[in-house]
Design a protein around this motif. Structure first.
Motif, mmCIF file in Angstrom:
data_model
loop_
_atom_site.group_PDB
_atom_site.id
_atom_site.type_symbol
_atom_site.label_atom_id
_atom_site.label_comp_id
_atom_site.label_asym_id
_atom_site.label_seq_id
_atom_site.Cartn_x
_atom_site.Cartn_y
_atom_site.Cartn_z
ATOM 1 N N LYS B 116 2.515 16.017 26.679
ATOM 2 C CA LYS B 116 3.280 15.429 26.485
ATOM 3 C C LYS B 116 2.920 14.542 25.177
ATOM 4 O O LYS B 116 3.801 13.814 24.603
ATOM 5 C CB LYS B 116 3.898 14.464 27.527
ATOM 6 C CG LYS B 116 4.679 15.157 28.745
ATOM 7 C CD LYS B 116 4.813 14.323 29.969
ATOM 8 C CE LYS B 116 5.731 15.161 30.999
ATOM 9 N NZ LYS B 116 5.444 14.765 32.263
ATOM 10 N N THR B 117 1.665 14.547 24.966
ATOM 11 C CA THR B 117 0.935 14.060 23.793
ATOM 12 C C THR B 117 0.150 14.870 23.188
ATOM 13 O O THR B 117 -0.438 15.825 23.810
ATOM 14 C CB THR B 117 0.271 12.715 24.204
ATOM 15 O OG1 THR B 117 -0.721 12.896 25.189
ATOM 16 C CG2 THR B 117 1.338 11.589 24.916
ATOM 17 N N ILE B 118 -0.222 14.711 21.778
ATOM 18 C CA ILE B 118 -1.458 15.435 21.170
ATOM 19 C C ILE B 118 -2.657 15.478 22.095
ATOM 20 O O ILE B 118 -3.202 16.325 22.146
ATOM 21 C CB ILE B 118 -1.749 14.860 19.903
ATOM 22 C CG1 ILE B 118 -0.192 15.083 19.010
ATOM 23 C CG2 ILE B 118 -2.972 15.561 19.290
ATOM 24 C CD1 ILE B 118 -0.410 14.784 17.570
ATOM 25 N N GLY B 153 8.248 20.253 18.708
ATOM 26 C CA GLY B 153 8.804 21.667 18.443
ATOM 27 C C GLY B 153 9.925 21.692 17.250
ATOM 28 O O GLY B 153 10.354 22.910 16.566
ATOM 29 N N THR B 154 10.562 20.581 16.943
ATOM 30 C CA THR B 154 11.778 20.544 16.027
ATOM 31 C C THR B 154 11.470 19.645 14.843
ATOM 32 O O THR B 154 12.305 19.663 13.868
ATOM 33 C CB THR B 154 12.885 19.655 16.572
ATOM 34 O OG1 THR B 154 12.519 18.590 17.387
ATOM 35 C CG2 THR B 154 13.554 20.692 17.861
ATOM 36 N N GLU B 155 10.314 19.008 14.775
ATOM 37 C CA GLU B 155 9.986 18.261 13.577
ATOM 38 C C GLU B 155 8.672 18.832 12.836
ATOM 39 O O GLU B 155 7.660 18.783 13.579
ATOM 40 C CB GLU B 155 9.574 16.668 13.942
ATOM 41 C CG GLU B 155 11.044 16.019 14.067
ATOM 42 C CD GLU B 155 10.790 14.574 14.566
ATOM 43 O OE1 GLU B 155 9.962 13.924 14.494
ATOM 44 O OE2 GLU B 155 11.582 14.372 15.645
ATOM 45 N N LEU B 162 -0.062 18.438 15.388
ATOM 46 C CA LEU B 162 -0.628 18.755 16.714
ATOM 47 C C LEU B 162 -1.325 20.074 16.601
ATOM 48 O O LEU B 162 -2.523 20.099 17.057
ATOM 49 C CB LEU B 162 0.665 19.111 17.482
ATOM 50 C CG LEU B 162 0.305 19.822 18.865
ATOM 51 C CD1 LEU B 162 -0.462 19.080 19.825
ATOM 52 C CD2 LEU B 162 1.626 20.328 19.439
ATOM 53 N N VAL B 163 -0.800 21.064 15.750
ATOM 54 C CA VAL B 163 -1.425 22.221 15.633
ATOM 55 C C VAL B 163 -2.933 21.929 14.923
ATOM 56 O O VAL B 163 -3.895 22.610 15.070
ATOM 57 C CB VAL B 163 -0.686 23.304 14.703
ATOM 58 C CG1 VAL B 163 -1.430 24.639 14.474
ATOM 59 C CG2 VAL B 163 0.500 23.814 15.603
ATOM 60 N N GLU B 164 -2.787 21.111 13.860
ATOM 61 C CA GLU B 164 -3.973 20.797 12.969
ATOM 62 C C GLU B 164 -5.171 20.301 13.971
ATOM 63 O O GLU B 164 -6.310 20.696 13.962
ATOM 64 C CB GLU B 164 -3.810 19.793 12.254
ATOM 65 C CG GLU B 164 -4.812 19.594 10.825
ATOM 66 C CD GLU B 164 -4.493 18.131 9.937
ATOM 67 O OE1 GLU B 164 -3.933 17.308 10.284
ATOM 68 O OE2 GLU B 164 -4.867 18.380 8.900
ATOM 69 N N LYS B 165 -4.812 19.446 15.216
ATOM 70 C CA LYS B 165 -5.791 18.673 15.891
ATOM 71 C C LYS B 165 -6.335 19.806 16.904
ATOM 72 O O LYS B 165 -7.362 19.672 17.130
ATOM 73 C CB LYS B 165 -5.028 17.598 16.437
ATOM 74 C CG LYS B 165 -4.771 16.332 15.842
ATOM 75 C CD LYS B 165 -5.528 15.099 16.320
ATOM 76 C CE LYS B 165 -5.158 14.145 15.366
ATOM 77 N NZ LYS B 165 -4.056 13.508 14.666
ATOM 78 N N GLU B 193 1.736 27.296 9.969
ATOM 79 C CA GLU B 193 0.877 28.522 9.379
ATOM 80 C C GLU B 193 -0.167 27.432 8.669
ATOM 81 O O GLU B 193 -1.363 27.785 8.680
ATOM 82 C CB GLU B 193 1.696 29.238 8.724
ATOM 83 C CG GLU B 193 0.764 30.242 7.768
ATOM 84 C CD GLU B 193 1.549 31.102 6.840
ATOM 85 O OE1 GLU B 193 2.488 30.754 6.291
ATOM 86 O OE2 GLU B 193 1.282 32.439 7.005
ATOM 87 N N ALA B 194 0.352 26.376 7.781
ATOM 88 C CA ALA B 194 -0.549 25.738 6.843
ATOM 89 C C ALA B 194 -1.430 24.940 8.020
ATOM 90 O O ALA B 194 -2.488 24.511 7.389
ATOM 91 C CB ALA B 194 0.469 24.540 6.255
ATOM 92 N N ALA B 195 -1.104 24.751 9.227
ATOM 93 C CA ALA B 195 -1.939 23.923 10.016
ATOM 94 C C ALA B 195 -2.935 24.586 10.758
ATOM 95 O O ALA B 195 -3.937 23.902 11.338
ATOM 96 C CB ALA B 195 -1.275 23.154 10.907
ATOM 97 N N GLY B 196 -2.916 26.146 10.349
ATOM 98 C CA GLY B 196 -3.954 26.640 10.943
ATOM 99 C C GLY B 196 -3.690 27.583 11.906
ATOM 100 O O GLY B 196 -4.667 28.101 12.830
#
Lengths: 249, 314
Positions: B116-118, B153-155, B162-165, B193-196
């Motif tokens: 629910k959170t990062i 998922g929508t922003e 999130l993905v970067e962390k 993709e840019a976030a890794g």
């Protein structure tokens, strides 16, 4: 790998009361009273299985009695003798009969389309030397009552047959009791029965997805030693102990 | 050159190789299970799970999630709605009880992660990174969970952070599962993709609803839920096609795949592998059947490898 889906040929499929159908086919698997099978419809637009409890198993002949309550069961009721249909191996936790003792008495309390699974149970209990009586409630039109191999008390909401009122009123009025209690029927009835007889075994109903324990679509809240948990009706149930069920939903 | 002798080659048949390499993880065939429609004990009662390319678990959170009230399921024309709400016991019990069962099968394990959170996502990922699972799938798109208006998922910006962390704290192959409930799915695919991210999976369910007209109430206790099944396949296919042209990451395609032919459509649209979801609820052995049907298709049309299954475009 002990589970599978089989194709069976329908031997009979007929209405036995208004919106109540009886279907039978040959089925080689052993079933326990209170278990159910998933029936898969032949049309492509209705995807999910219809979980139907076992009403009677004699030799290889399996009989199921189901309510025609929606488009899926409507389609099921239209299948004729000779039609092939996919059916699962037996599923779910049936009634707990291991502790049942010879010579004791059992009361089966059924309401409407919850009555069919109690028929197979009545035979299993009699085989164990248990004295059985059934208290069966109907809205209006009774069914299966002559098939029960035991004393049957009838109640109907409309007063069309037997006692005018619900099964619990009938039990109270006649002062009926037993050593063991088993019940299946509408949720409101099960809740009232469980409050009156906390040791009752209940067969619960819930809208299911897969019907074999994978999707967590059907859950029943139960009290456990470590708090409230959500159990799968299709796998941990459909039979639960009345005293364990949490009724807030 | 990558030398790998796939199933077909070893059995000496037709040089047919169904294996795929998804973000550095070798799958023996391109078929996995869609999260939420597979359970190792229950599905394993029907067939040998080692036959699949990978096994994808239900969503795993840090602590136990209770899920939503019932009814959680509603059937729709050619599909179904669900609002399970990601009921699960949490990552601890998952590692102790589920993982040992999954490890018994000779196929990669993909664990679907929810939060629910990062911070919550990161805590689950940290725990799982210490285990020998093969891939992580970040579920940023379940329609049944909404917390404080945060919608990963929508922003695109939220998805990126999130993905970067998560990327920073794990070396596991990282799949991100995308939501179709957006205006432009390629936008979020690019930011992830840019976030890794190492791989994308799509699509999750489409938000939907059904009403019981006799009761004048929504069928689902949660009122709305995720639509899945063959009804959504054309939408899923179009989105895989769009995302394929927007990013270079491998794609696991899913959404209403019921047959080997459906799987081929996704592969042609640009997917590198596919997931079988709702079909498993209707036929528990569907993933295996679809694998076999895909194999038959390859034999019939003389495809030697999954990579060759491409769209012919002008």
């Amino acid at each position: 790998m002990d589970k599978k889906i089989e194709i069976v040929t329908i031997l009979e499929n007929k209405f036995i009361a208004k919106d109540v159908c009886e279907i039978s086919f040959n089925y080689s698997f052993d079933v326990e009273p209170g278990q159910f099978v998933n029936l898969y419809l032949n049309s492509k637009d209705k995807l999910l299985p219809r979980p139907i409890s076992v009403c009677r198993k004699e030799g290889d002949l399996l009989t199921l009695v189901y309510g025609v309550v929606g488009k899926g069961t409507e389609e099921l009721s239209s299948y004729e003798k000779g039609c092939k249909i996919r059916v699962s191996t037996p599923l779910g936790q049936g009634f707990y009969l291991d502790q049942v003792e010879r010579g004791k008495s059992a009361m089966l309390i059924g309401g409407g389309i919850g009555i069919p699974p109690l028929l197979e149970l009545s035979y299993a209990l009699l085989e164990k030397g248990v004295r059985v009586e059934a208290v069966l409630g109907f809205k209006e039109q009774p069914f299966l009552i002559d098939d029960f191999p035991c004393n049957v008390h009838l109640a109907s909401d409309e007063g069309t047959v037997g006692f005018h009122g619900n099964v619990l009123d009938l039990i109270k009025a006649k002062g009926l009791n037993a050593d063991y209690y088993f019940s299946c029927g509408p949720k409101a009835m099960l809740k009232a029965v469980a409050e009156y007889f906390p040791d009752v075994q209940l067969s619960m109903e819930e809208r299911m997805g897969c019907g074999y324990g994978a999707c967590l679509g059907c859950v029943c809240k139960t009290k456990e030693a470590d708090g409230i948990t959500r159990k799968k009706v299709c796998q941990d149930g459909p039979v639960f102990w009345g005293r364990d069920v949490v009724w807030d939903e | 050159m990558d030398l790998y002798f796939g199933e077909g080659m070893l059995s000496g048949m037709n040089n047919l190789d169904m294996s795929v390499n998804i973000a550095g993880v070798k799958w023996k065939n391109p078929i996995t299970t869609a999260s939420g429609t597979f359970s190792v004990r229950e599905s394993g009662a029907f067939y040998d799970l080692s036959e699949l390319g990978a096994l994808t678990t239900k969503g795993v959170s840090y602590e136990e999630w209770e899920g939503t009230a019932t009814p959680r399921i509603a059937e729709t024309y050619g599909g179904m709605l669900n609002s399970i709400g990601l009921q699960n016991k949490g990552v601890g019990p998952f590692i102790e009880e589920e993982l040992p069962l999954l490890k018994k099968y000779d196929t990669p394990i993909i664990v679907n992660v929810v939060g629910k959170t990062i911070e919550e996502y990161c805590r689950v990922v940290e725990r799982l990174s210490e285990t020998d699972i093969d891939m992580l799938e970040l579920n940023i798109s379940c329609p049944n969970i909404k917390e404080g208006g945060i919608s990963f998922g929508t922003e695109p910006k939220m998805a990126f952070s999130l993905v970067e962390k998560v990327r920073k704290i794990t070396k596991k192959a990282l799949i991100v599962k995308l939501s179709p409930n957006v205006t432009d799915i390629t936008e979020i695919a690019r930011s992830v993709e840019a976030a890794g991210a190492d791989c994308l999976s799509l699509i999750n369910t489409l938000l939907g609803m059904r009403i019981d007209v006799a009761k004048r109430k929504a069928v689902l206790a949660n009122r709305v839920g995720g639509l899945s099944g063959p009804a959504i396949k054309p939408v899923a296919l179009r989105m895989v096609y769009e995302v394929r042209r927007a990013v270079n990451l491998p794609i696991i395609g899913m959404g209403g795949i019921m047959t080997g032919e459906d799987a081929v459509e996704f592969l042609m649209a640009g997917a590198d592998a596919i997931s079988v979801g709702t079909a498993s609820l209707i036929d528990p052995t569907a993933p295996l059947r679809i694998k076999n049907e895909l194999r038959e298709f390859m034999l019939e049309y003389n495809y030697k490898s999954i990579k060759e299954i491409e769209l012919l475009e002008e």
